[in-house]
Design a protein around this motif. Structure first.
Motif, PDB file in Angstrom:
ATOM      1  N   LEU A 139       0.832  -1.212   0.000  1.00  0.00           N
ATOM      2  CA  LEU A 139       0.000   0.000   0.000  1.00  0.00           C
ATOM      3  C   LEU A 139       0.863   1.257   0.000  1.00  0.00           C
ATOM      4  O   LEU A 139       0.543   2.235  -0.685  1.00  0.00           O
ATOM      5  N   CYS A 140       1.952   1.222   0.771  1.00  0.00           N
ATOM      6  CA  CYS A 140       2.864   2.379   0.769  1.00  0.00           C
ATOM      7  C   CYS A 140       3.445   2.588  -0.624  1.00  0.00           C
ATOM      8  O   CYS A 140       3.516   3.722  -1.120  1.00  0.00           O
TER       9      CYS A 140
ATOM     10  N   SER B 267       2.095   1.662  -3.417  1.00  0.00           N
ATOM     11  CA  SER B 267       1.009   2.083  -4.307  1.00  0.00           C
ATOM     12  C   SER B 267       0.748   3.576  -4.192  1.00  0.00           C
ATOM     13  O   SER B 267       0.544   4.263  -5.197  1.00  0.00           O
ATOM     14  N   PHE B 268       0.750   4.105  -2.978  1.00  0.00           N
ATOM     15  CA  PHE B 268       0.555   5.540  -2.797  1.00  0.00           C
ATOM     16  C   PHE B 268       1.643   6.331  -3.518  1.00  0.00           C
ATOM     17  O   PHE B 268       1.391   7.404  -4.060  1.00  0.00           O
TER      18      PHE B 268
ATOM     19  N   THR C  48       1.089   5.298  -7.869  1.00  0.00           N
ATOM     20  CA  THR C  48      -0.130   5.486  -8.661  1.00  0.00           C
ATOM     21  C   THR C  48      -0.279   6.909  -9.186  1.00  0.00           C
ATOM     22  O   THR C  48      -1.055   7.144 -10.125  1.00  0.00           O
TER      23      THR C  48
ATOM     24  N   THR D 254      -6.216   9.033  -7.714  1.00  0.00           N
ATOM     25  CA  THR D 254      -5.098   8.075  -7.631  1.00  0.00           C
ATOM     26  C   THR D 254      -4.944   7.510  -6.230  1.00  0.00           C
ATOM     27  O   THR D 254      -4.170   6.565  -6.028  1.00  0.00           O
ATOM     28  N   THR D 255      -5.663   8.069  -5.269  1.00  0.00           N
ATOM     29  CA  THR D 255      -5.621   7.542  -3.900  1.00  0.00           C
ATOM     30  C   THR D 255      -7.013   7.116  -3.455  1.00  0.00           C
ATOM     31  O   THR D 255      -7.387   7.283  -2.290  1.00  0.00           O
TER      32      THR D 255
ATOM     33  N   TRP E  17      -9.671   5.383  -1.807  1.00  0.00           N
ATOM     34  CA  TRP E  17      -9.538   4.484  -0.656  1.00  0.00           C
ATOM     35  C   TRP E  17     -10.299   3.182  -0.857  1.00  0.00           C
ATOM     36  O   TRP E  17      -9.909   2.128  -0.320  1.00  0.00           O
TER      37      TRP E  17
ATOM     38  N   PHE F  38      -7.928   0.963  -2.886  1.00  0.00           N
ATOM     39  CA  PHE F  38      -6.818   0.526  -2.044  1.00  0.00           C
ATOM     40  C   PHE F  38      -7.300  -0.516  -1.031  1.00  0.00           C
ATOM     41  O   PHE F  38      -6.641  -1.527  -0.796  1.00  0.00           O
TER      42      PHE F  38
END
Length: 872
Positions: free
Chosen positions: A813-814, A816-817, A820, A832-833, A835, A838
């Motif tokens: 997840l880190c 991906s943030f 993305t 792009t974030t 939730w 994710f």
């Protein structure tokens, strides 16, 4: 000589060994004779000679170690030993080759597209000096890129100082006749210096010369290589022949080189572009192309064109967010467009899949190295150094990698064919995609790097074992060393993290694609059949001939059974617009230097709105009374009314783009620039009052299968004029499907890669937990024998898997943030974030990882303690 000696020692090893044996024994005999002459008995002399020599076999080994080609001989020994090891473990070898082969094959297939589209040079001389020039305007004028007007081109030529040559072109189509059936071909009308600007010389004949783009000049044409080969059988005598385009004869003067796909890959012919002196700013239909002067940078050219002024006071090009300005971009960026980011993302995604596959195999290699502790320990005890052990294990890894690479190439051949079928037609340079030497070199490099990635960890871990500890570990059956457990856990966390990143990226694209499909296009696509009917040639040279053809066509089509309504127009949703133009609002003075008012001009027949289900909001629609000679009228879109007539009723207002036009109605908005683009202002005018030679026929049918009427439509058109071709016969639903081909292509591939990554991650997690359970069978047996409950053992094993899953999901997840954000331009109406995406990606991976842990956990919880302890 050293090279020849190395070859001899390698390929004539037995003869070299015989000679070495004879030489060593001869030296031993000389030493023995010397000792006898010194007074020793034969037995003592032989013993003393052997002691001084140091042992026959030891000497021979030392000589073999330092003689020419020894390293190559040692390498082949390692290779043969590695091959024997893989033959002894066919299951492991098959799983490894299949897993890596799939990943390498996918990587190779994507790279073949990446290489053809982005890395290969265009067939243009000094392509870095060739640039494209467009207008950049506000959203109301068509977004960041829109065509030039003739006045723009003339201003550019007169005032710029950064270019050695300046040209322009306009996309067009022609009716190619003189064969069995009329055919519609794509063309480019170009200025006479066009081929000089882009730096291309014809392979046959010549290019255009000055004066051939002037009114009254001889009509000439230059053929594309593909058109020349398919229509004229590559006849070299085609130069000087006459072909018929739009009913007019044109003389063939040349054939373009193969591979030239400029300005687009579908261009079949190039003809001269006649530029008539403009009387106003619009219309906008040209693309500019220029060659930079030597030593002039792109930045300097941008500064140059941004300072140009218009010769038309109402359209000055002042660098301002609200006004139209020139925009410069390299020709490579123009050809590639937004495909660059798509291909970069695809290559990154398939590289992540390859890394996950490599991590999976590294885990398998660690398991094998744990099972080979005794073998490695004995080799170390017999004198093998760490470097020698690492080299042997890396040789096994590299052999696996190259076998996987070979399998990957075979899979890539199939993969490329599938990609070409899935790829949208808008993807440039598809004809150059294939498996060639460059792609094979890439595959070889990828195979080597992959072998190093999955081979270094187990090789290094095995080489670091203490000999004493290794022999102890190999002699007991309780559990493996903690170092290997940490290594395998780290690898599982790594592949889980990579899988999370792919899942999140795929989720964002899937959600974006779903949002794109939900966009309101403004029309009803159900049961609508569309086709293009280009009217060219002497039969349609006059407007009166068009006025007679369209009503006759519509009358005949509407009389057919199964037809509810029919209409003709020069544009079609969702992404076909013929041209835009500037206009004025009568009674509204325009301040000096203010930007021109620009909108898309859509010419339609009266039933267009009913055929497409476009709603009337105010006023009236166009009707049959809006005929030639009647006062000019227009219907505008809701966005046009809101943008140009805020807080007032637009009905009754008058526009002017050379002639006064009364607004008689306002209709709902329609997408003409793609589903993802902003809704642009549109002005609808009567086809009978503003003529078009390139019309679309759209038919609303009563049947659920509109294509069933295709043959009937063709027959009806041929009954009117057999020389008119029908182009792009399809349903409106299919047109909308085609409009989202590119986002569907990238979403499908990323989703496939994410699915493969998830599968590999689950397999890796299952393998680690399963092996851990097998290593702890004695411990689990003791726990059960001492009264531990089944659920406690189950929870213990699941806890181990859950810890790996949580760590992998968190790191993923880190990552991906962080990554993305690069996909922002590929997403539509999705953050792009996001939730939800994710969270869904993390939840999906977590649940599947726990499921992978459950099976070995269940097996551990149901083990018979007596059997486990007796086995140990």
């Amino acid at each position: 000589m050293s090279f020849l000696a190395a070859l001899r020692n390698l390929f004539r090893k037995r003869e070299a060994d015989r000679e070495l044996d004879a030489e060593v024994h001869a030296h031993l005999d000389l030493l023995e004779e010397e000792k006898r002459r010194a007074g020793l008995t034969s037995a003592l002399a032989r013993r003393a000679a052997r002691l001084e020599l140091g042992g026959v076999e030891q000497v021979k080994e030392e000589v073999r170690r330092v003689r020419a080609g020894a390293w190559l001989d040692s390498f082949f020994q390692d290779l043969r030993y590695a091959a024997r090891q893989l033959r002894r473990n066919p299951g492991f070898a098959a799983v490894a080759v299949l897993t890596l082969g799939l990943a390498i094959g996918a990587n190779t297939a994507i790279f073949s597209v990446f290489d053809a589209v982005l890395l290969r040079s265009l067939p243009l001389a000094d392509e870095e000096r060739v640039i494209m020039v467009f207008n950049r305007g506000p959203a109301a004028a068509g977004g960041d890129r829109m065509p030039l007007a003739v006045a723009d081109l003339l201003d550019w030529r007169a005032q710029s100082h950064s270019f050695s040559e300046i040209g322009a072109y306009s996309r067009d189509t022609f009716n190619f006749t003189g064969r069995d059936l009329p055919e519609r071909i794509h063309a480019a009308r170009v200025t006479a210096n066009f081929f000089s600007v882009i730096g291309v010389r014809p392979t046959l004949g010549r290019a255009f010369v000055a004066g051939e783009d002037k009114p009254g000049a001889e009509r000439v044409v230059l053929l594309s290589d593909a058109f020349w080969r398919t229509r004229f059988a590559a006849d070299p005598l085609v130069i000087g022949r006459t072909i018929t385009l739009d009913g007019a004869p044109l003389t063939v003067i040349g054939v373009a080189p193969a591979g030239l796909e400029f300005p687009s890959k579908d261009v079949s012919v190039w003809t001269p572009l006649e530029l008539k002196p403009p009387t106003r700013r619009g219309p906008y239909y040209l693309a500019g192309v220029a060659r930079l002067k030597p030593g002039v940078s792109l930045a300097a050219a941008r500064a140059d064109v941004s300072a140009l002024n218009s010769s038309f006071p109402s359209g000055q090009h002042i660098l301002n967010e609200d006004r139209i300005v020139f925009s410069v971009l390299p020709v490579t960026e123009f050809v590639v467009g937004d495909v660059r980011l798509v291909l970069v993302v695809l290559l990154a995604a398939v590289t992540l899949v390859l890394l996950i596959a490599a991590v999976d195999i590294a885990n398998l290699m660690l398991v094998r190295s744990a099972a080979r502790v005794k073998e490695i320990s004995l080799r170390a005890a017999l004198g093998a150094g760490r470097g020698r052990i690492v080299r042997q294990l890396l040789t096994e890894s590299m052999l696996l990698a190259f076998a996987s690479g070979a399998a990957g190439v075979l899979l890539a051949v199939v993969g490329v064919r599938l990609l070409l079928k899935l790829a949208p037609e808008t993807l440039p340079r598809l004809s150059q995609v294939g498996i060639d030497a460059r792609v094979l070199a890439w595959t070889a490099v990828v195979s080597v790097l992959t072998g190093l990635v999955f081979g270094l960890a187990p090789a290094w871990q095995s080489a670091r074992l203490s000999l004493d500890e290794a022999l102890k570990e190999s002699g007991r059956g309780t559990s493996e060393g903690s170092g290997k457990r940490r290594w395998r856990s780290l690898l599982v966390v790594t592949e889980l993290a990579l899988a999370v990143m792919l899942l999140v990226g795929a989720g964002l694209l899937i959600k974006s694609f779903r949002r794109l499909q939900e966009v309101d296009s403004g029309v009803s696509t159900d049961r609508v059949l569309t086709m293009q009917i280009p009217l060219r040639g002497p039969n349609y040279a006059k407007k009166e001939q068009l006025d007679a053809f369209y009503p006759r066509l519509l009358e005949r089509i509407e009389s057919l059974p199964g037809v509810r309504s029919a209409a003709v127009s020069n544009s079609l949703p969702p992404d076909t617009n013929e041209y835009s133009d500037d206009f004025k609002v009568e009674g509204r003075p325009q301040s000096p230097g203010a930007p021109p008012l620009v909108a898309y001009m859509v010419l339609v027949s009266p039933d267009f709105f009913r055929t497409f289900g476009i709603h009337l909001l105010r006023g009236r629609l166009l009707s049959l009374s809006d005929a030639p000679g009647a006062p000019l009228v227009a219907v505008i879109s809701e966005t046009t009314a809101r943008q140009f007539f805020p807080n007032e009723d637009a009905v009754g207002k008058r526009l002017n783009n050379g002639d006064p036009i009364e607004i008689v109605g306002v209709v709902s908005d329609v997408k003409y620039t793609g589903l993802a683009g902003p809704t642009q202002p549109v002005i609808y005018q009567a086809m009978s009052q503003q003529h078009s030679w390139d019309a679309f026929l759209s038919v609303k049918t009563n049947t659920a299968e509109p294509m069933s009427l295709a043959a009937t439509m063709r027959g009806a058109l041929r009954a009117i004029d057999p020389e008119v071709p029908i182009v792009g016969l399809t349903t409106l639903d299919m047109r909308f499907e085609t409009a989202v081909e590119q986002p569907r292509f990238r979403t499908t591939l990323i989703a496939l890669f994410a699915g493969l990554a998830l599968l590999l991650a689950v397999i890796g997690t299952y393998g680690v937990i399963s092996y851990s359970v097998s290593q702890r069978s004695q411990e689990i047996g003791i726990r059960l024998a001492l009264g531990a409950q089944t659920r406690e053992v189950l929870a213990m094993v699941l806890k181990e898997g859950a810890a790996l899953a949580v760590a992998g999901v968190f790191i993923g997840l880190c990552g991906s943030f962080a990554l993305t954000g690069l996909m922002r331009s590929l997403l539509f109406d999705v953050s792009t974030t996001d939730w939800t995406v994710f969270g869904a990606g993390a939840l999906l991976l977590g649940l599947t990882a726990l499921l992978a842990c459950y099976l070995p956990a269940r097996r551990a919880a149901t083990v018979d303690p007596m059997i486990a302890l007796r086995h140990e």
